[in-house]
Design a protein around this motif. Sequence first.
Motif, PDB file in Angstrom:
ATOM      1  N   LYS A 128       0.800  -1.222   0.000  1.00 68.98           N
ATOM      2  CA  LYS A 128       0.000   0.000   0.000  1.00 68.98           C
ATOM      3  C   LYS A 128       0.837   1.279   0.000  1.00 68.98           C
ATOM      4  CE  LYS A 128      -3.898   2.244   2.262  1.00 68.98           C
ATOM      5  NZ  LYS A 128      -4.814   2.282   1.128  1.00 68.98           N
ATOM      6  N   THR A 129       1.899   1.326   0.793  1.00 68.50           N
ATOM      7  CA  THR A 129       2.647   2.568   0.961  1.00 68.50           C
ATOM      8  C   THR A 129       4.122   2.347   0.659  1.00 68.50           C
ATOM      9  OG1 THR A 129       1.073   3.191   2.686  1.00 68.50           O
ATOM     10  CG2 THR A 129       3.110   4.475   2.553  1.00 68.50           C
ATOM     11  N   ARG A 172      -2.078  12.355  -8.517  1.00 68.90           N
ATOM     12  CA  ARG A 172      -2.374  11.050  -9.110  1.00 68.90           C
ATOM     13  C   ARG A 172      -1.099  10.435  -9.682  1.00 68.90           C
ATOM     14  NH1 ARG A 172      -7.926  12.370 -12.246  1.00 68.90           N
ATOM     15  NH2 ARG A 172      -9.251  12.387 -10.404  1.00 68.90           N
ATOM     16  N   GLY A 221      -2.469   5.137  -7.471  1.00 69.95           N
ATOM     17  CA  GLY A 221      -2.760   5.813  -6.220  1.00 69.95           C
ATOM     18  C   GLY A 221      -2.351   7.266  -6.294  1.00 69.95           C
ATOM     19  N   SER A 222      -1.748   7.744  -5.214  1.00 69.37           N
ATOM     20  CA  SER A 222      -1.357   9.154  -5.154  1.00 69.37           C
ATOM     21  C   SER A 222      -0.007   9.301  -4.451  1.00 69.37           C
ATOM     22  CB  SER A 222      -2.415   9.976  -4.421  1.00 69.37           C
ATOM     23  OG  SER A 222      -2.564   9.501  -3.104  1.00 69.37           O
ATOM     24  N   THR A 266       0.934   6.118  -2.098  1.00 73.66           N
ATOM     25  CA  THR A 266      -0.090   5.312  -1.424  1.00 73.66           C
ATOM     26  C   THR A 266      -0.993   4.718  -2.493  1.00 73.66           C
ATOM     27  OG1 THR A 266      -0.009   6.783   0.490  1.00 73.66           O
ATOM     28  CG2 THR A 266      -1.914   5.320   0.313  1.00 73.66           C
ATOM     29  N   ALA A 267      -0.996   3.386  -2.558  1.00 75.74           N
ATOM     30  CA  ALA A 267      -1.767   2.668  -3.579  1.00 75.74           C
ATOM     31  C   ALA A 267      -3.220   2.488  -3.152  1.00 75.74           C
ATOM     32  CB  ALA A 267      -1.134   1.310  -3.834  1.00 75.74           C
ATOM     33  N   SER A 268      -4.108   2.545  -4.133  1.00 73.09           N
ATOM     34  CA  SER A 268      -5.532   2.284  -3.885  1.00 73.09           C
ATOM     35  C   SER A 268      -6.007   1.023  -4.599  1.00 73.09           C
ATOM     36  CB  SER A 268      -6.365   3.487  -4.319  1.00 73.09           C
ATOM     37  OG  SER A 268      -6.130   3.779  -5.687  1.00 73.09           O
TER      38      SER A 268
END
Length: 140
Positions: free
Chosen positions: A45-46, A66, A84-85, A122-124
């Motif tokens: 995720k991070t 983005r 993610g962002s 940070t992945a979504s």
Amino acid sequence: MMRDPVSTIGNLIDKQSTAYLGSVDGEGFPNVKAMLAPRVREGIKTFYLTTNTSSRRVAQFRENPRACLYFCDRRFFRGVMLKGSVEVLEDSAAKALIWREGDTMYYPEGVNDPDYCVLRFTASAGRYYSNFKSEDFAIG
């Protein structure tokens, strides 16, 4: 279908020395840059990467956070794209977190060099490719 995305994808990521970071420029076009692999990752995720504060990528992320992060295992022709962002971090704690001996080669003033910053991706969600098949997955 992957049984354990965190383990499968984490293992792929940990074996790569290069990551490909995508941003969006002011005209809305994607830009991709090869970077050193993330210094720290929290699951899938991070991710924390190092770069120059004065870089074009930092300016783009400040305008539009983005992003995508891509890792590829060329030997087995598999890869993962995370979307993610990105946040640009310039605080002492973030800089110290990923600082390594030898970084003065890039940042001569050391960990407090004003041209040194941290990108926190940070992945979504993601998409994994292996064995001629792709699959989407959510990141919680």
